[in-house]
Design a protein around this motif. Structure first.
Motif, PDB file in Angstrom:
ATOM      1  N   ILE A  29       0.885  -1.141   0.041  1.00  0.00           N
ATOM      2  CA  ILE A  29      -0.265  -0.367   0.414  1.00  0.00           C
ATOM      3  C   ILE A  29       0.908   1.419   0.150  1.00  0.00           C
ATOM      4  CG2 ILE A  29      -1.565   0.900   1.382  1.00  0.00           C
ATOM      5  CD1 ILE A  29      -2.298  -1.324   2.503  1.00  0.00           C
ATOM      6  N   SER A  31       1.305   4.742   0.514  1.00  0.00           N
ATOM      7  CA  SER A  31       0.214   6.035   1.257  1.00  0.00           C
ATOM      8  C   SER A  31       1.838   7.602   1.292  1.00  0.00           C
ATOM      9  CB  SER A  31       0.264   5.373   2.559  1.00  0.00           C
ATOM     10  OG  SER A  31      -1.085   6.537   3.060  1.00  0.00           O
ATOM     11  N   TRP A  32       1.211   7.919   2.541  1.00  0.00           N
ATOM     12  CA  TRP A  32       1.517   8.775   3.163  1.00  0.00           C
ATOM     13  C   TRP A  32       1.745   8.990   4.543  1.00  0.00           C
ATOM     14  CZ3 TRP A  32       2.661  11.664  -1.054  1.00  0.00           C
ATOM     15  CH2 TRP A  32       2.029  11.487  -2.982  1.00  0.00           C
ATOM     16  N   ILE A  35      -1.006   9.440   6.624  1.00  0.00           N
ATOM     17  CA  ILE A  35      -1.807   8.346   6.821  1.00  0.00           C
ATOM     18  C   ILE A  35      -1.186   7.317   7.757  1.00  0.00           C
ATOM     19  CG2 ILE A  35      -3.451   7.041   5.348  1.00  0.00           C
ATOM     20  CD1 ILE A  35      -4.138   9.543   4.915  1.00  0.00           C
ATOM     21  N   VAL A  87      -9.031   1.218   0.899  1.00  0.00           N
ATOM     22  CA  VAL A  87      -7.593   1.014  -0.530  1.00  0.00           C
ATOM     23  C   VAL A  87      -8.105   1.357  -1.445  1.00  0.00           C
ATOM     24  CG1 VAL A  87      -5.915  -0.216  -0.851  1.00  0.00           C
ATOM     25  CG2 VAL A  87      -6.649  -0.579   1.402  1.00  0.00           C
ATOM     26  N   TYR A 148      -1.923   7.992  -7.847  1.00  0.00           N
ATOM     27  CA  TYR A 148      -1.110   8.541  -6.187  1.00  0.00           C
ATOM     28  C   TYR A 148       0.315   9.242  -5.914  1.00  0.00           C
ATOM     29  CZ  TYR A 148       1.953   6.693  -2.453  1.00  0.00           C
ATOM     30  OH  TYR A 148       3.016   7.429  -1.653  1.00  0.00           O
ATOM     31  N   ILE A 153      -2.649  12.746  -1.764  1.00  0.00           N
ATOM     32  CA  ILE A 153      -2.734  12.084  -0.577  1.00  0.00           C
ATOM     33  C   ILE A 153      -4.643  12.580  -0.543  1.00  0.00           C
ATOM     34  CG2 ILE A 153      -2.883  14.867   0.717  1.00  0.00           C
ATOM     35  CD1 ILE A 153      -2.344  13.042   3.546  1.00  0.00           C
ATOM     36  N   THR A 156      -5.513   9.685  -3.024  1.00  0.00           N
ATOM     37  CA  THR A 156      -5.067   8.739  -3.029  1.00  0.00           C
ATOM     38  C   THR A 156      -4.067   8.521  -1.356  1.00  0.00           C
ATOM     39  OG1 THR A 156      -5.250   8.375  -5.333  1.00  0.00           O
ATOM     40  CG2 THR A 156      -4.149   6.539  -4.012  1.00  0.00           C
ATOM     41  N   PRO A 157      -5.071   8.322  -0.761  1.00  0.00           N
ATOM     42  CA  PRO A 157      -4.597   7.841   0.736  1.00  0.00           C
ATOM     43  C   PRO A 157      -4.165   6.583   0.855  1.00  0.00           C
ATOM     44  CG  PRO A 157      -6.614   8.319   1.007  1.00  0.00           C
ATOM     45  CD  PRO A 157      -6.738   8.062  -0.242  1.00  0.00           C
ATOM     46  N   LEU A 158      -4.543   5.533  -0.278  1.00  0.00           N
ATOM     47  CA  LEU A 158      -3.769   3.968   0.220  1.00  0.00           C
ATOM     48  C   LEU A 158      -4.026   4.107  -1.160  1.00  0.00           C
ATOM     49  CD1 LEU A 158      -5.671   2.972   3.422  1.00  0.00           C
ATOM     50  CD2 LEU A 158      -3.830   3.867   3.481  1.00  0.00           C
TER      51      LEU A 158
END
Length: 272
Positions: A29, A31-32, A35, A87, A148, A153, A156-158
């Protein structure tokens, strides 16, 4: 799974085959940092090393099925939005990576690999909403990854991706964007690229792909893992992208037939 089908077809046709797995990549995954910290504060993730996190796949799946929103979580000030915790995947009807997410989520729900048809159908019915509630989904994993990278973010956080996508991106660009981190589901699942040989010449090529240092180096350039874990780690290190070099929690997907059954159930649910 496709390699198994090819091998079985060869067996039925009386054709001897040999299989080689020269490189592979786990599903992760992307992410940031904000998050990841929210997930850590809520007991869903834990730091493994700087910029690398392990995610409890069971807890994450249950959180999504409970329809929690980001603003419902503790210490969510950095991402205090009303959108659901989900997700982002590609379209499970058209994409292998989404099918792998379905496989891993089914393992989380059942506590083990789905091994019978009734469980497959029941589980797929339960998990279908994780795809339906996403709205529009890209057909191919490159589109999901590009969202992403380019939209960040807010969009697309995940993001559910192949690890080699972000590693290849980091190698090509000489680094990554600020705040990008990787979350490794625990357990995770890997995409093993299988070469099926049906002749002596093909077997020789399979052996070269698996053992030749130069060809293995080309695989590394595209972000894939090879048998030499240390060489993989050394290739990634200059980019500044942190990865979990040794995966200790990996599960297998259900059989090809049961995966097809689950995808069929989800497809029908998405059409309603």
């Amino acid at each position: 799974m496709a390699a198994t089908q090819v091998t079985e077809a060869g067996r039925k046709a009386g054709i001897a085959t040999a299989s080689y797995s020269p490189f592979h990549t786990p599903l992760v995954i992307a992410s940031w940092e904000p998050i990841a910290k929210i997930l850590v504060d809520n007991g869903i993730a834990r730091p493994l090393q700087p910029q690398v996190y392990g995610v409890d796949m069971d807890k994450l799946t249950q959180l999504m099925l409970a329809r929690k929103r980001w603003k419902d979580l503790k210490h969510a000030a950095a991402y205090d939005v009303s959108r659901s915790v989900l997700v982002s995947t590609t379209d499970v009807r058209r994409s292998n990576s989404a099918a792998m997410f379905l496989a891993l989520a089914s393992n989380a729900v059942n506590g083990d690999t789905v091994s019978d048809r009734d469980t497959a159908r029941r589980t797929a019915l339960r998990l279908a909403e994780l795809f339906k509630r996403q709205g529009y989904q890209e057909n191919y994993v490159n589109g999901n990854f590009e969202d992403y990278v380019s939209q960040g973010i807010g969009k697309t956080p995940l993001a559910w991706i192949y690890e080699n996508q972000i590693v290849g991106h980091a190698l090509a660009k000489g680094g990554i964007g600020g705040g990008m981190v990787l979350l490794y589901p625990q357990p995770t699942i890997t995409n093993k690229l299988v070469f099926v040989a049906t002749s002596e010449r093909a077997k020789a090529l399979g052996a070269l792909l698996s053992n030749d240092a130069e060809l293995q180096g080309i695989a590394l350039q595209h972000g894939f893992r090879i048998a030499d874990a240390e060489r993989f780690a050394k290739a990634v290190q200059p980019t500044g992208l942190a990865v979990e070099t040794r995966l200790t929690q990996v599960v297998d997907p259900p059989s090809f037939e049961l995966m097809a059954e689950m995808i069929d159930v989800v497809t029908k649910e998405m059409g309603q």
